[in-house]
Design a protein around this motif. Structure first.
Motif, mmCIF file in Angstrom:
data_model
loop_
_atom_site.group_PDB
_atom_site.id
_atom_site.type_symbol
_atom_site.label_atom_id
_atom_site.label_comp_id
_atom_site.label_asym_id
_atom_site.label_seq_id
_atom_site.Cartn_x
_atom_site.Cartn_y
_atom_site.Cartn_z
ATOM 1 N N LYS A 76 40.862 41.968 50.288
ATOM 2 C CA LYS A 76 40.822 42.156 48.841
ATOM 3 C C LYS A 76 39.999 41.038 48.191
ATOM 4 C CE LYS A 76 42.454 43.442 44.720
ATOM 5 N NZ LYS A 76 41.823 44.602 44.089
ATOM 6 N N THR A 77 39.053 41.444 47.362
ATOM 7 C CA THR A 77 38.298 40.450 46.588
ATOM 8 C C THR A 77 38.379 40.832 45.112
ATOM 9 O OG1 THR A 77 36.273 41.726 46.909
ATOM 10 C CG2 THR A 77 36.589 39.857 48.384
ATOM 11 N N VAL A 78 38.055 39.881 44.259
ATOM 12 C CA VAL A 78 38.051 40.177 42.823
ATOM 13 C C VAL A 78 36.681 39.865 42.254
ATOM 14 C CG1 VAL A 78 40.508 39.885 42.344
ATOM 15 C CG2 VAL A 78 39.013 37.882 42.417
ATOM 16 N N LYS A 79 36.498 40.177 41.000
ATOM 17 C CA LYS A 79 35.237 39.943 40.303
ATOM 18 C C LYS A 79 34.743 38.519 40.605
ATOM 19 C CE LYS A 79 33.292 41.397 35.942
ATOM 20 N NZ LYS A 79 32.460 40.387 35.322
ATOM 21 N N GLY A 80 33.502 38.421 40.998
ATOM 22 C CA GLY A 80 32.956 37.129 41.388
ATOM 23 C C GLY A 80 32.979 36.973 42.908
ATOM 24 N N GLY A 81 33.558 37.964 43.599
ATOM 25 C CA GLY A 81 33.567 37.957 45.064
ATOM 26 C C GLY A 81 34.609 37.032 45.670
ATOM 27 N N HIS A 82 35.546 36.546 44.871
ATOM 28 C CA HIS A 82 36.561 35.619 45.408
ATOM 29 C C HIS A 82 37.573 36.355 46.277
ATOM 30 C CE1 HIS A 82 34.941 32.780 42.544
ATOM 31 N NE2 HIS A 82 35.088 33.705 41.604
ATOM 32 N N THR A 83 37.848 35.770 47.421
ATOM 33 C CA THR A 83 38.845 36.347 48.339
ATOM 34 C C THR A 83 40.247 36.171 47.774
ATOM 35 O OG1 THR A 83 37.463 35.849 50.225
ATOM 36 C CG2 THR A 83 39.807 36.080 50.668
ATOM 37 N N VAL A 84 41.050 37.200 47.905
ATOM 38 C CA VAL A 84 42.432 37.109 47.434
ATOM 39 C C VAL A 84 43.338 36.732 48.606
ATOM 40 C CG1 VAL A 84 44.336 38.385 46.376
ATOM 41 C CG2 VAL A 84 41.991 38.810 45.621
#
Ligand SMILES: Nc1nc2c(ncn2[C@@H]2O[C@H](COP(=O)(O)OP(=O)(O)OP(=O)(O)O)[C@@H](O)[C@H]2O)c(=O)[nH]1
Ligand SMILES: [Mg+2]
Length: 406
Positions: free
Chosen positions: A283-291
């Motif tokens: 899962k990643t979020v806006k900006g490509g950051h890993t969750v």
């Protein structure tokens, strides 16, 4: 602090569906907060009583776990979670989300259904849509929740109306942060043939999602959910499952031995699980950051609180809020390590300033490394500065007390 997932012998309720609306369950969030592993999040959605919980147990590779209902009443309420070690990606956690069945007439709460669907989309990296029978027009119409997503989710904090002309349309923006999509068709008994030709499961899904030509209201209504599924979920996969066993055994599926299940069902179930394990993304979020699990706990709380406050969840705001909580935790964790190290040295107080200073250097580097492991999007260095400040103040106090004791 252990980085591996704690043993989670059974699923827990993550989001309750109460008379007061959707509520996060603090004990479940606490379980997540302790884990720093990246997550692959698989959520299942679909009409009630269609075998969703059973399918999730298969992904957990357990015979039982998520409770199945053996009556016609809907069983799962709210959103339940089971964190298991990822069977293929070492150091990753597989988070399984089982959701309340949609469309239960007795419950009669369409609004809540829409939010459950929306949360499954927002929280997962792979969304499994589960239905029974065939992918016909009725099955697609039941997925009308997709047509409401644009009203339920905002990508940017300013909203669509404030978008610059040269920016991507909201719909394209959505796609980049949406989960991949798997349609699980249960109790599928037909031959998969189109114009006499055998087709794959994916071709079957694509065929069902074909648009009709024309602009009559009837055609527009027919096309809308198909268009939404195609636009929001460009990565699509389909699995058609035969009946798992004979009708008379269906209510005791979770106690049946594998050998007693239909081998054709098992083949599809294995292919489905292998696909999820091998292909489903972190899962990643806006900006490509890993969750990570811990970041995921913040996301859950942020989205549910936003919905409860009557606002529309916004992807951009959620990432900012998530980063703030996580960065504060990173500061606390870094400082905790520093303090822990210093406590050991203090046992030998008074000590000379030389060794004190050397230990301070070593521990503050360690604190910074710990902070950097966890923090993200600290672009202006606000939280890094906060850590440096608390470490420097502590160092000053230690210096003074060591001098006074000497
Ligand atoms: N016919 C059929 N029944 C199934 C299948 N998988 C599970 N079941 C049975 O269907 C009943 C409901 O299964 P669940 O997994 O609880 O269904 P669900 O979609 O989670 O139900 P809700 O939580 O109420 O929405 C149970 O008796 C299961 O044993 C399947 O593939 N086909
Ligand atoms: Mg269920």
């Amino acid at each position: 602090m252990s980085n591996g997932p704690p043993p989670m012998p059974a699923p827990v309720c993550l989001i309750e569906n109460t008379d007061q609306g959707l509520q996060t369950v603090e004990s479940a969030l606490n379980l997540l907060r302790r884990i720093q592993q990246p997550v692959v999040v698989v959520a299942v959605v679909g009409l009630y009583r269609t075998g969703k919980s059973y399918l999730m147990n298969r992904l957990a590779q357990q015979q039982s776990g998520f409770a199945l209902g053996s009556t016609i009443e809907s069983k799962t309420k709210g959103i339940w979670m089971w964190c298991v070690p990822h069977p293929m990606k070492k150091g990753h956690t597989l988070v399984l989300l089982d959701t309340e069945g949609l469309g239960d007439v007795d419950k009669g709460d369409e609004k809540n259904d829409a939010w459950i669907f929306c949360l499954a989309v927002l929280l997962s990296s792979t969304l499994v849509y589960n239905s029974r029978g065939t992918i016909d027009n009725q099955a697609i119409e039941k997925l009308h929740y997709v047509t409401e997503l644009t009203d339920q989710i905002q990508v940017k904090s300013g909203g669509a109306s404030e978008q610059d002309d040269d920016e991507m349309p909201e719909e394209c923006e959505f796609v980049r942060f949406f989960p991949s999509f798997v349609w699980a068709v249960r109790d599928f008994t037909l031959e998969r043939k189109i114009d006499g030709r055998n087709v794959s499961e994916d071709e079957y899904l694509d065929f069902a999602l074909q648009l009709k030509k024309g602009l009559s209201p009837k055609v527009v209504t027919y096309n809308l959910p198909r268009q939404c599924i195609r636009n929001f979920f460009p990565t699509r996969k389909c699995f058609t499952f035969p009946f798992p066993t004979e009708a008379k055994n269906m209510t005791r599926l979770d106690s049946m031995a594998e050998a007693d299940l239909d081998p054709d069902f098992l083949k599809v179930a294995d292919r489905f699980c292998n696909y999820v394990f091998a292909e489903c993304r972190v899962k990643t979020v806006k900006g490509g950051h890993t969750v990570t699990c811990s970041r995921f706990s913040h996301l859950v709380k942020i989205y549910v609180d936003t919905i409860n406050s009557g606002k529309v969840p916004c992807l951009e705001n959620a990432v900012v809020a998530m980063a703030e909580i996580e960065n504060q935790s990173a500061v606390n964790e870094g400082f905790r390590l520093y303090e822990q190290g210093m406590e050991n040295l203090k046992k030998n107080f008074p000590v000379d300033l030389g060794p004190l200073s050397a230990e301070h250097q070593r521990l503050s580097t360690m604190a910074t490394q710990e902070f950097l492991k966890r923090s993200f999007k600290d672009t202006e260095g606000k939280y890094m500065a906060q850590l440096q400040n608390v470490v420097a103040s502590s160092h000053l106090v230690n210096n003074v007390s060591s001098v006074m004791l000497s």
